[in-house]
Design an enzyme around this catalytic site. Structure first.
Site, PDB file in Angstrom:
ATOM      1  N   HIS A   1       6.722 -26.874  -1.343  1.00 22.33           N
ATOM      2  CA  HIS A   1       5.866 -27.974  -2.083  1.00 22.33           C
ATOM      3  C   HIS A   1       4.945 -27.571  -2.775  1.00 22.33           C
ATOM      4  O   HIS A   1       4.083 -28.369  -3.423  1.00 22.33           O
ATOM      5  CB  HIS A   1       5.568 -29.177  -1.044  1.00 22.33           C
ATOM      6  CG  HIS A   1       6.661 -29.606  -0.245  1.00 22.33           C
ATOM      7  ND1 HIS A   1       7.071 -30.953  -0.517  1.00 22.33           N
ATOM      8  CD2 HIS A   1       7.389 -29.257   0.555  1.00 22.33           C
ATOM      9  CE1 HIS A   1       8.168 -31.233   0.259  1.00 22.33           C
ATOM     10  NE2 HIS A   1       8.384 -30.279   0.830  1.00 22.33           N
TER      11      HIS A   1
ATOM     12  N   GLU B   1       0.844  -1.193  -0.070  1.00 23.21           N
ATOM     13  CA  GLU B   1       0.072   0.124  -0.077  1.00 23.21           C
ATOM     14  C   GLU B   1       1.008   1.273  -0.097  1.00 23.21           C
ATOM     15  O   GLU B   1       0.593   2.467  -0.502  1.00 23.21           O
ATOM     16  CB  GLU B   1      -0.998   0.122   1.204  1.00 23.21           C
ATOM     17  CG  GLU B   1      -2.391   0.504   1.128  1.00 23.21           C
ATOM     18  CD  GLU B   1      -3.058   0.108   2.081  1.00 23.21           C
ATOM     19  OE1 GLU B   1      -4.496   0.372   1.816  1.00 23.21           O
ATOM     20  OE2 GLU B   1      -2.863   0.202   3.200  1.00 23.21           O
TER      21      GLU B   1
ATOM     22  N   LYS C   1     -14.372   0.913  -3.526  1.00 19.96           N
ATOM     23  CA  LYS C   1     -15.176   1.490  -2.814  1.00 19.96           C
ATOM     24  C   LYS C   1     -16.421   2.401  -3.393  1.00 19.96           C
ATOM     25  O   LYS C   1     -17.648   1.984  -3.212  1.00 19.96           O
ATOM     26  CB  LYS C   1     -14.696   2.274  -1.751  1.00 19.96           C
ATOM     27  CG  LYS C   1     -13.712   1.758  -0.693  1.00 19.96           C
ATOM     28  CD  LYS C   1     -13.352   2.383   0.414  1.00 19.96           C
ATOM     29  CE  LYS C   1     -12.278   2.039   1.140  1.00 19.96           C
ATOM     30  NZ  LYS C   1     -11.647   2.891   2.146  1.00 19.96           N
TER      31      LYS C   1
HETATM   32  O1  PA5 Z   1      -3.055   1.622   5.895  1.00 19.70           O
HETATM   33  C1  PA5 Z   1      -4.225   2.112   5.669  1.00 19.70           C
HETATM   34  O2  PA5 Z   1      -4.367   3.257   5.953  1.00 19.70           O
HETATM   35  C2  PA5 Z   1      -5.468   1.180   5.545  1.00 19.70           C
HETATM   36  O3  PA5 Z   1      -5.170  -0.178   5.315  1.00 19.70           O
HETATM   37  C3  PA5 Z   1      -6.443   1.311   6.758  1.00 19.70           C
HETATM   38  O4  PA5 Z   1      -5.979   0.803   7.649  1.00 19.70           O
HETATM   39  C4  PA5 Z   1      -7.756   0.272   6.332  1.00 19.70           C
HETATM   40  O5  PA5 Z   1      -8.338   0.676   5.183  1.00 19.70           O
HETATM   41  C5  PA5 Z   1      -8.912   0.690   7.289  1.00 19.70           C
HETATM   42  O6  PA5 Z   1      -9.179   1.721   7.470  1.00 19.70           O
HETATM   43  P1  PA5 Z   1      -9.866   2.285   8.592  1.00 19.70           P
HETATM   44  O7  PA5 Z   1      -8.962   2.265  10.096  1.00 19.70           O
HETATM   45  O8  PA5 Z   1     -10.126   3.808   8.648  1.00 19.70           O
HETATM   46  O9  PA5 Z   1     -10.919   1.499   8.960  1.00 19.70           O
END
Ligand code: PA5
Length: 445
Positions: free
Chosen positions: A308, A287, A422
């Site tokens: 494996h 990310e 989303k």
């Molecule tokens: O690293 C990030 O920002 C994301 O992976 C969030 O942690 C994830 O989308 C969850 O978001 P939130 O804590 O707002 O529910």
């Protein structure tokens, strides 16, 4: 301290080419330190380990104790950065089997809010029917659909099963200080709550209450975890020379491999307890770096299990990969291979050896085979799986990611790409406010 061995990358890239990153790495570190780089409003994780106060830890431990006293099962409701760090640490430190026993000294930790599977949620609510359970609702935005949906179900069930007063005691919220539905609910219902600082993004939040509270509830020492991270913060500081700075070396080496066509990094472990450390790492690096049509693809395997399955691809598939092995030096327990008079299985050549020695030889044999097969190999060597060492490892990966993202030239602290699915999902579900998108998407179906 954890150490890093990059020697087995040098058949593929040169020592000099890694050393040549010194100035760029320094610039990246200074940009982090001075807050002058991209995403500089999300640098709260950088000096977090050294700034966590004893009062804060005591508050977390006291809340953990309330949960431990009143719950046999605790559900961590969260997704991405709001659950992976806790799960990574808890599973790395937990006995693989005692959670199956009826009587244990800590609640069973279960995870929800990280998928939208009706069967998963149905089976969870069924499982919880006769259980004294509590919930930690973790969401920084407070509006994430997966988590909000699971929490809606769990909150109702907890109130019905345990009564409103007890529910108030065993539901904790970890969210933004002011905004989002999770904050509104927590304030209205009077739940104990903790704040995720504005300047700490989800995937860098394991050392905030997001990770620390579930880890404490599961019975692990959060002070030692934070101490390990704080020592790594020092060891990877901006003033530590490039050659001695593990995170700097890691970031430089993986970027140089990437430049030389190695587009996929495979994080390898030889200990199944590290599976979720890899999941956490995949999110952290994926990310943070996968944007602007670039970035190393973070993958992971559990060896020897996956030798494996994926072992064939790694040995002989497309040569666009490199491996980073988390190598754990010491195991917790002792188990020797027994001798057997009949020796029907032919294993007497191992009799008297520790199982870990067999595993270590599998590790060494695999490293040599993969390097021979054209796969550069780095090793992160960690003494053992305990809170202190895992704390070091977490911070090492975080700072390595910050530096590496800047070397790549991206903003490692945002995730604009996550919004695309989303938007479509909300349009398809006719969420209020998405009328235009709903029309547009219907036309495409
Ligand atoms: O690293 C990030 O920002 C994301 O992976 C969030 O942690 C994830 O989308 C969850 O978001 P939130 O804590 O707002 O529910």
């Amino acid at each position: 301290m954890i150490s890093l061995n990059i020697e087995k990358t040098f058949g593929f890239i040169s020592k000099a080419s890694v050393a040549a990153y010194e100035a760029q790495v320094k610039a990246a570190q200074e940009a982090l330190e001075n807050g002058t780089g991209k995403g500089n409003d999300f640098l709260g994780w950088l000096h977090l380990p050294s700034s966590i106060s004893q009062e804060h830890l005591a508050d977390l431990k006291a809340t953990a104790q309330v949960m431990r006293d009143n719950c046999d099962v605790v559900i961590v409701a969260g997704i991405g950065g709001s659950y992976l760090g806790a799960r990574a640490v808890i599973e790395a430190l937990s006995n693989s089997f005692t959670w199956l026993q009826e009587k244990k000294n800590a609640p069973v930790m279960i995870y929800a809010g990280h998928n939208i599977s009706e069967d998963y949620l149905y089976e969870l609510t069924e499982f919880l029917k006769d259980k004294k359970f509590g919930v930690i609702n973790i969401s920084k935005s407070g509006t994430t659909t997966e988590t909000a949906l699971a929490f809606r179900l769990l909150k109702k069930q907890c109130e019905n099963q345990r009564g409103k007063d007890m529910a108030k005691k065993v539901i904790v919220a970890i969210t933004d200080a002011k905004k989002g539905a999770a904050r509104i609910t927590a304030d209205k219902e009077g739940y104990k709550s903790f704040i995720i600082p504005d300047n700490v993004g989800g995937r860098f939040s394991v050392l905030t209450p997001v990770g620390l509270l579930p880890i404490a509830i599961a019975g692990f020492d959060i002070e030692k975890l934070v101490a390990g991270a704080a020592d790594m913060e020092k060891a990877c500081g901006v003033n530590v020379p490039f050659a001695e700075n593990l995170a700097a070396q890691y970031a430089a080496t993986r970027n140089e491999l990437y430049k030389n066509g190695k587009k996929i990094e495979i994080l390898v472990n030889f200990c199944p307890k590290l599976h979720y450390v890899s999941e956490w790492w995949k999110q952290l690096y994926g990310e943070s770096e996968g944007k602007e049509n670039k970035g190393i693809f973070p993958a992971a395997v559990d060896f020897s299990t996956d030798l494996h399955s994926m072992g064939q691809w790694i040995q002989e598939g497309e040569r666009t990969i490199f491996e980073t092995v988390i190598s754990v030096e010491k195991v917790d327990h002792k188990l020797e291979v027994p001798s057997d008079e009949a020796n029907l299985d032919g294993l007497n050549f191992l009799a008297g050896k520790r199982v870990d020695e067999v595993n270590k030889m599998a590790e060494l044999g695999t490293q040599l085979a993969h390097v021979d097969g054209g796969v550069p190999n780095m090793r992160i060597i960690i003494e053992k799986l305990d809170e202190y060492n895992i704390g070091q490892l977490l911070y090492f990966f975080e700072i390595g990611c910050g530096i590496s993202g800047y070397l790549l030239g991206v903003n490692p602290f945002n995730q604009p790409g996550v919004e695309a699915y989303k938007k479509n999902m909300f349009a398809l579900l006719n969420k209020p406010g998405y009328e235009e998108e709903s029309k547009a998407i219907q036309a495409r179906l």
